[in-house]
Design a protein around this motif. Structure first.
Motif, mmCIF file in Angstrom:
data_model
loop_
_atom_site.group_PDB
_atom_site.id
_atom_site.type_symbol
_atom_site.label_atom_id
_atom_site.label_comp_id
_atom_site.label_asym_id
_atom_site.label_seq_id
_atom_site.Cartn_x
_atom_site.Cartn_y
_atom_site.Cartn_z
ATOM 1 N N TYR A 1 75.223 83.211 -60.305
ATOM 2 C CA TYR A 1 74.664 81.949 -60.796
ATOM 3 C C TYR A 1 75.772 81.008 -61.263
ATOM 4 C CZ TYR A 1 72.362 78.797 -64.121
ATOM 5 O OH TYR A 1 71.956 77.681 -64.817
ATOM 6 N N GLN A 2 76.757 81.505 -61.991
ATOM 7 C CA GLN A 2 77.871 80.679 -62.436
ATOM 8 C C GLN A 2 78.665 80.140 -61.244
ATOM 9 O OE1 GLN A 2 78.306 79.641 -65.422
ATOM 10 N NE2 GLN A 2 76.848 81.001 -66.485
ATOM 11 N N THR B 1 79.230 76.101 -60.083
ATOM 12 C CA THR B 1 80.551 75.503 -59.846
ATOM 13 C C THR B 1 80.613 74.838 -58.468
ATOM 14 O OG1 THR B 1 81.561 77.182 -61.257
ATOM 15 C CG2 THR B 1 83.013 75.975 -59.765
ATOM 16 N N LEU B 2 80.029 75.506 -57.482
ATOM 17 C CA LEU B 2 80.035 74.940 -56.127
ATOM 18 C C LEU B 2 79.213 73.659 -56.041
ATOM 19 C CD1 LEU B 2 79.699 78.210 -53.994
ATOM 20 C CD2 LEU B 2 81.746 76.788 -54.308
ATOM 21 N N VAL B 3 78.097 73.627 -56.767
ATOM 22 C CA VAL B 3 77.269 72.414 -56.769
ATOM 23 C C VAL B 3 78.026 71.256 -57.403
ATOM 24 C CG1 VAL B 3 75.202 71.373 -57.769
ATOM 25 C CG2 VAL B 3 75.067 73.604 -56.697
ATOM 26 N N ARG C 1 70.199 76.349 -53.449
ATOM 27 C CA ARG C 1 70.779 77.679 -53.564
ATOM 28 C C ARG C 1 71.163 77.992 -55.002
ATOM 29 N NH1 ARG C 1 75.244 80.144 -49.356
ATOM 30 N NH2 ARG C 1 75.122 82.300 -50.115
ATOM 31 N N ALA C 2 71.641 77.004 -55.706
ATOM 32 C CA ALA C 2 72.000 77.197 -57.115
ATOM 33 C C ALA C 2 70.752 77.498 -57.951
ATOM 34 C CB ALA C 2 72.709 75.960 -57.649
ATOM 35 N N GLN C 3 69.645 76.814 -57.629
ATOM 36 C CA GLN C 3 68.403 77.052 -58.354
ATOM 37 C C GLN C 3 67.861 78.460 -58.098
ATOM 38 O OE1 GLN C 3 65.908 73.814 -57.065
ATOM 39 N NE2 GLN C 3 66.798 72.358 -58.551
#
Length: 302
Positions: free
Chosen positions: A134-135, A139-141, A150-152
């Protein structure tokens, strides 16, 4: 010849006079003795009246007495029951045994306990990976190198696993198990049931092999540091009862030795059968040989 008669008459008169004096003396002595006896009787009667008067002045009504029993304060008696059912695998105490806080009283066998530990360990292991993922997605977002979707998803997976791990840890905590210690100690096959307080075991309700349901008690643990008297008081004497009042009592089987107690509570409900009220008095100096259920007879001190 006349002189002879005169002498005889004089002698007779003297004899009569002497007898008269003697009788008079005897009568005086008898009278004096009677007077002395009368004085003694009078003095005795006076003393008797004085003694009776003192006795009557000190002859006060005795304080009422009350029957009762020794009981343990509700805050000093713990019922040890199960939050997870199971079969009794081991018992480490006997009725009357002294236990200290934290001592293992019994071991319970239940496969669900093993599964619960496994659930927590699995969730904890995955939680570490999902948190890092998740972290990384966050960072990628921020760098526009990954999609928001994908982050969600990574966040949802992480929070779901965290909730699962927390739930398992909470269930283990209700069983008295420190979930964090499982990582080092490993899975335990039997659930230990520990004493929450120090005291003495009583009302044992378990034996080896017995299956106990959730909430079913194993035993009671009593702390005798605060012994109470539960006295039966009838309505006619209820007006005499005041919180803080002093009580003197004797214990059945302990001879004439008396002990002290202080009234701490008066029940507000009247028993519908004998119309009595329960009055509770705290024993001033509890002894090791005092036991709940002992019969006592108490007297209210004025």
């Amino acid at each position: 010849m006349k002189r002879c008669y005169i002498y005889l008459a004089s002698a007779a008169m003297m004899v009569l006079a002497a007898c008269s004096q003697e009788k008079t003396g005897d009568a005086s002595a008898e009278s004096s003795a009677e007077e002395s006896k009368a004085e003694i009787v009078a003095e005795t009667a006076t003393d008797s009246v004085e003694i009776d008067a003192v006795t009557g002045a000190t002859n006060v009504a005795n304080s009422p007495t009350f029957n009762g029993l020794m009981v343990v304060s509700p805050s000093k008696q713990v019922t040890l029951s199960l939050t997870m059912g199971g079969k009794v695998h081991a018992l480490n105490v006997m009725p009357g045994s002294a236990v200290s806080r934290g001592k293992v009283v019994a071991m319970i066998d239940n496969p669900e306990y093993i599964e619960l530990q496994q659930t927590y360990l699995d969730a904890s292991a995955q939680l570490e990976y999902l948190e890092k993922e998740y972290q990384r997605q966050r960072t990628l977002v921020e760098q526009d190198a990954a999609s928001q979707k994908r982050a969600q998803q990574a966040k949802a997976d992480y929070l779901s696993m965290k909730s699962r791990a927390d739930a398992a840890a909470s269930r283990l905590a209700t069983l008295g198990i420190d979930a964090k210690g499982l990582a080092t100690s490993g899975i335990k096959p039997y659930l230990p049931v520990v004493a929450p307080v120090s005291g003495f075991v009583t009302n044992m309700n378990a034996n080896l092999g017995k299956y106990l349901e959730v909430g079913e008690p194993i035993c009671d643990i009593i702390d005798k540091s605060r012994i109470l008297l539960q006295l039966t008081v009838y309505e006619k004497d209820l007006k005499l009862m005041k919180t803080g009042g002093k009580v003197e009592f004797r214990v059945n089987g302990m001879g004439k030795e008396t002990f002290a107690a202080k009234i701490v509570a008066i029940d507000q409900a009247v028993d519908s059968k004998d119309y009595s009220v329960k009055v509770y008095a705290e024993v001033s100096n509890s002894r090791s040989d005092f036991r709940p259920g002992m019969y006592v007879r108490a007297k209210l001190l004025k």
